[in-house]
Every structure is written in C-alpha cells, then in structure tokens.
Design an enzyme around this catalytic site. Structure first.
Site, PDB file in Angstrom:
ATOM      1  N   ARG A 283       1.208  -1.449  -0.168  1.00 24.44           N
ATOM      2  CA  ARG A 283      -0.148  -0.075  -0.074  1.00 24.44           C
ATOM      3  C   ARG A 283       0.910   1.208  -0.476  1.00 24.44           C
ATOM      4  NH1 ARG A 283      -4.627  -1.010   4.435  1.00 24.44           N
ATOM      5  NH2 ARG A 283      -5.899  -2.553   3.189  1.00 24.44           N
ATOM      6  N   HIS A 284       0.380   2.257  -0.531  1.00 22.54           N
ATOM      7  CA  HIS A 284       0.817   3.898  -0.437  1.00 22.54           C
ATOM      8  C   HIS A 284       1.104   3.734   1.163  1.00 22.54           C
ATOM      9  CE1 HIS A 284       0.749   4.603  -5.068  1.00 22.54           C
ATOM     10  NE2 HIS A 284      -1.042   4.517  -4.088  1.00 22.54           N
TER      11      HIS A 284
END
Length: 650
Positions: A283-284
């Site tokens: 994920r970011h």
C-alpha cells in the site's frame, strides 16, 4: 497511486492504524507462452489456498469470543497499582505525533488482584505504549513493542519490589501467526515458473531437440513455432540479402526492454491497485517514505517520456510535420484526460454523474498533462537526423543535453515555480513551506494543513468535493482534510519525471547500438540523481530538507525514483536487448497494451474472475490469492491480444 473510486477507502483507520477496546474481567487465556501463464494462475491458486484455510481460524481467541481482523492483535493490560492507568499509543511510523488514548484500566482492587482491560491493537508497525496515572497526571512508563498478527499479549503494570517505581512488561500469551508465509510461497511460485520457462527454452533451443521435433511434426509449421517469439529469443535468422555490406541498424527498431520496463511497472501497479494482499508494504506510504506501491507510477511516467523521444524522432524521420504531430499530441492528451475522469468516477453505473462530487485529478489525468507538456517541449527541439551531427567537438559528449537546452531551461523554470509555490506561498493558518501531513502529526499543531501549499492550491482551485476524499495520510496521521496525491502542484514534478525519461530516450537515440555508451550514461544519471536525493533528504525519512513523499510528489521523490528507474532500465536493457538472455516475457505483453490493461483493470475490477466473495475476508492469504490471480488474468489477456495483434492505441 490513490484509487479514484470514492466507495473504497485506502485509509481504513479501524483496520490499520486504529485500536478498539473491550473491558473484561481477569481470566487466563486459553511464462512466456499461454501454457506458462495459465500454469501460473493454477499453481498460485493450488499452493496458496491451503494457507487460506490455515489462517482463517487464527483470529478466534479464547478470550471472550473476540474475533480479530487482519493486522490486529489482542492486548490485555493488567493493572496492579493503586491508581487508574490511562493507556495511550503512537505508531513509530508517525513522525512527531500526539499519543492517542487507547483506554483506561481501573486501579487494582487489592495486592495480587489486578484489574484488567482488553484492547485490540494494530500489528502493521511497531508502536510505543504510554501509561499515565490519572490521579497525579504522571507518566508511569513507556513500552515500545511490535505486536504480531493475531497474537495474544498481556501488559503487566505493577510496583517494583513494593516501591513507588512502576514496572511495565509485555508477556506473550499466544504466539502470533506468520502472515508473510503466503508472500514467500508466491515468490517461490514466480521463481519456479521462471526457472521452468528458462529450462524449457534452453531445451527447445538445442539443435538435437529441434531436429527431433521437426521430424515428428513432418512440416515446416513445427520449425516456425520453435523459432517464433515464443521460442528461443537467442536464435537470430539472418536476412537474405545480396549486399555484401552489413545492414545498417533500423532507426525505427523497437526496443523490447522499454516495453518490458513498462510492463513491469504496469503489472505491479495492477497488483497493488487490486489490494496487494492487504499487506502494508503493498500500500502507499501514509506520508514520508516509500513502499512497493509508491515505485510504479513514477516509473510508468518515466518510460512514457522515453517513448516520447523515440516516437517523435521516428515520425520526424518519416517526414511528418511538427504541426500535425502537435495536433496528435493534443488530441491524445485530451482523450487520456477524459478517460481518466470517467474511470475514477464510477457513479456512471448507478445513474447520472453528479458534478457535486466529481473527482477531477487522477492517474490518467496526470499522465495526460505530463505527456502534453513533455511532448510539446520535445517537438520544439527534437531533431530527426542525428547521424549527421558532428562528434569531433569537445562538447560532443554532452550532445544529448546541449542540443536541447531550450527544453531543459523550460523544465528548470517549471521546477523553480514548484519550489516557490511550495515554500513561499502563504497558506491560511499554516506555516509557510509546510510539508507535513497535518492531523496528529507535528504534535497536532497544524491539523488542517495536510499537504501545505499543494493541498491548499487543490482545494482553492478545484474545491474540496472534487479531489480525493480518502488520502493515505488518514491511516497513521488521522487526517480529516481531503487531499489528492495526483493534484495540480505535484503535476509539475511529474513533468520533471517524464522529462528525465525523455533524456533516457535521447541517450538511446544519440548512441544507438553503442551499448557501452548507453549503459554508462544511464548509470551516470542514476548516480547523479542518487546524490541529489541524498542531499535533499539527508539520507533520512523525515528530517531532510525535502523528504521523499509520494503524496506531494516532492522533488526528492522524483530524483529518487528516477535514480531507481535508470538503474532498472540498465538491467532490463542489458538482459533483453544487449545479451538477449531474457525475452521480456511475461511483462513484455502488458507493456505492449498498457492503456487497455490499465483501463480494463479499473473498469472490470469488481467482476469475476478479478474479484469474488471470499470465505474469510480477513485473511491475507485469500486476498493475496485473489489479487495475484486477477493480475495474472490481465497478463494472460494481454498475451492473447498480442498473439492476435490487437493493440489499443490512443
């Protein structure tokens, strides 16, 4: 990149950064061809599925039928001191953050009879627990600890040797599960398929094997199949020619390494957009720093710039006018922007699209703007015939830069605009030059200043309802302001990223087929950009002049990812186009059909076989299986389209 669909939030505080509490009584805890691609899909499903069954019941604990979700653990705080204890926490990934209250544990009723409270805590990152006395407002202790997923822990708070000194210690009551085993299995599957493909190509490349297959087949069709693109990439059939001189390299020869590089970026992008198994590193990053998900979009922008240089040079050599090419550039940019607006606003499937909450920035929109600016700059300075340029002058080693100085000047002016707006633009109620996330960061002093000037410009020009509502900063920093990672100010640095990719294309054009010159210049650029990144960040995550930040598309983020891109391009170029050790499969196929794969994976995301109802939606193994299969389906689709010679070009 930020998912544009408002119905999905990438910042679910309840499952990632948040905590939940439950009061309880004291109780003891009880490849290259369709066969390879199809094989990958089947093997992933067969190998990862058993882990799904193994991990699906791990969340059920013996304490009070509490069911844990992904990335959660159970913590029982046992208080033996004669005062109420307030338990607070902060993630170690949260820079200069306020402690968040976890709950209150009553005072112990009598010596040896502690009171207790159960809390559900996050396991993604290490956290620090702070215990304070409510009676004297004094800190009792701090406990840094990294909890394991579905683990069962007890935190004991008691006086040390009947003194006023408080001792806090964590005891593991039930071991955590290893939620990274599915990732290991997936890696083994990929490595196994790559090894099988390599061995298969080697066997088919043997003259003896080819002769046997040719005799068995009894026709030239067998030979054609063996020597096609899906066979040995190392065998080159010399062209029939009456000319005794060696043929000149074709200026329009397509480099497989560029499509392979683009395909690598796209495949990882599809995988992380589909969820990446719900692992935090897919994920970011919440704010400063990098994860796997933060790498791929800049790489895609970079290779787009490289393709611009080669495409414009090819069209100029074929006699196209700059005006006609400019019209095509504008039309293509407009198409990309419109398609991007459509696919990130899914309401069109549920009725008329409302302007009130239409998100305007997005991934394809950012690509459209970057493509438009960089292609226009290259049209101003590009030269069609580079083979007539002199190489005897003292400045010839810098020819690939000096010839295009007007474009470089424009890019430097754009970067100056970014720096001035970022660090000099006054933002109401925020410090000038603020680069933080707001929320609970910076001790909560600037809660409404998410993104500083970048966020302010988007909210001022586009409005709060037309930008991304669920930024990744909500996960750890608890922000509540809308913020768009594909916003207006960051587009300037995406132009810089594409322009650095354009420079890679210029190097290929100026030193075509001189592999050592191309590779050495790529490495020099990678080293130079790496040094710039080290200076800007002071080699730290949060304490540099300009931290690496995907949400801001900061200058150091661009230089760092461009450094990685040059190095990765060297590896791919050397193995695919120079030594021909690797054909680029399977990444080459989605790289040839990138727009179709990207738009398709967004539009059909919620449809089978890309998504289905899970047995246990709180299992990393099930999510990883689903996301890998969905990504593999798009690789297989791109391969089939490649075989049919179907390519979607804008």
């Amino acid at each position: 990149m930020a998912k544009g669909k408002q119905k999905r939030s990438s910042a679910d505080a309840s499952s990632v950064g948040g905590v939940k509490t439950t009061q309880t009584e004291m109780k003891q805890p009880d490849r290259r061809d369709s066969l390879s691609l199809a094989a990958f899909v089947v093997v992933v499903a067969l190998c990862v599925a058993p882990l799904t069954a193994h991990t699906s019941t791990s969340g059920f604990l013996h304490r009070k039928h509490i069911v844990l979700k992904m990335d959660e653990a159970l913590l029982k705080v046992n208080n033996e001191v004669d005062t109420e204890v307030v338990v607070s926490w902060v993630s170690d990934r949260c820079y200069q953050c306020l402690y968040q209250q976890l709950g209150v544990v009553p005072a112990g009723s009598s010596p040896g009879q502690p009171s207790s409270a159960d809390f559900i805590v996050s396991t993604q990152h290490q956290m620090t627990l702070q215990l304070n006395s409510t009676s004297v407002k004094m800190e009792l202790c701090k406990v840094p600890f990294h909890f394991g997923e579905h683990g069962n822990y007890s935190l004991w708070v008691k006086n040390l040797n009947d003194s006023s000194v408080v001792d806090c210690s964590v005891v593991t009551d039930e071991e955590a599960i290893n939620s990274y085993i599915p990732v290991l299995i997936a890696f083994v599957i990929f490595a196994g398929l790559a090894l099988m493909s390599t061995v298969g190509r080697t066997i088919y490349g043997l003259e003896v094997v080819r002769g046997i297959l040719f005799r068995i087949g009894g026709s030239m069709e067998t030979e054609r199949l063996i020597n096609s693109e899906l066979g040995s990439p190392g065998r080159i059939v010399p062209p029939v020619t009456d000319n005794i001189l060696p043929p000149l390299p074709s200026p329009s020869k397509r480099l497989r390494s560029l499509d392979t590089f683009r395909g690598i970026s796209l495949v990882i992008m599809v995988f992380v957009n589909y969820g990446g198994g719900r692992y935090w590193f897919f994920r970011h990053e919440s704010w400063n720093g990098l994860t796997v998900a933060d790498l791929v979009f800049p790489w895609f922008v970079f290779i787009m710039g490289t393709s611009i240089a080669l495409s414009i040079n090819s069209q100029l050599r074929s006699g196209s006018t700059r005006c006609s090419m400019l019209r095509k550039v504008i039309w293509r940019s407009l198409q990309l922007f419109i398609i991007g607006v459509i696919i990130i606003n899914p309401n069109y499937c549920q009725g008329p699209l409302s302007w009130n909450n239409l998100r305007i920035p997005g991934v394809l929109q950012r690509l459209a703007c970057s493509y438009l600016v960089v292609a226009c700059l290259d049209l101003l300075v590009a030269r069609g015939h580079l083979d007539i340029l002199t190489t005897d002058a003292c400045w010839s080693p810098g020819l690939d830069i000096l010839l295009y100085w007007p474009a470089w000047l424009c890019v430097l002016l754009l970067e100056t605009v970014w720096l001035c707006l970022t660090f000099l633009l006054p933002v109401p109620d925020c410090p000038t030059g603020y680069l933080g996330p707001g929320g609970i960061g910076d001790m909560g002093l600037y809660a409404n200043c998410t993104g500083g000037a970048a966020g302010y410009i988007d909210r001022w020009l586009l409005g709060d309802s037309h930008i991304y509502q669920n930024p990744s900063s909500r996960v750890i920093y608890g922000t509540h302001m809308p913020y768009d990672p594909e916003g207006i100010l960051g587009s300037i640095n995406s132009v810089l990223m594409a322009f650095l990719g354009l420079q890679a294309g210029k190097i290929i054009l100026h030193y075509r087929d001189v592999h050592t010159s191309i590779i050495s210049r790529f490495l020099i650029w990678g080293l130079l950009l790496g040094v710039i990144s080290a200076a800007l960040t002071k080699c730290s995550t949060d304490q540099g002049f300009i931290p690496v930040n995907k949400n801001l598309w900061s200058l150091s983020y661009v230089t760092t990812l461009a450094c990685f891109a040059f190095v990765l391009l060297v590896v791919v170029y050397y193995t695919v186009d120079v030594k021909k050790w690797w054909s680029g499969a399977p990444f080459y196929y989605p790289g040839m059909n990138s727009i179709l794969v990207y738009v398709g994976h967004e539009v059909f995301e919620e449809y089978f076989p890309f998504r289905w109802r899970m047995v246990n939606s709180q299992s990393h193994a099930e999510h990883l299986t689903q996301n890998l299969l969905a990504t593999s389906c798009w690789v297989l689709i791109s391969y089939l389209l490649y075989r049919k010679r179907i390519f979607w070009k804008i």
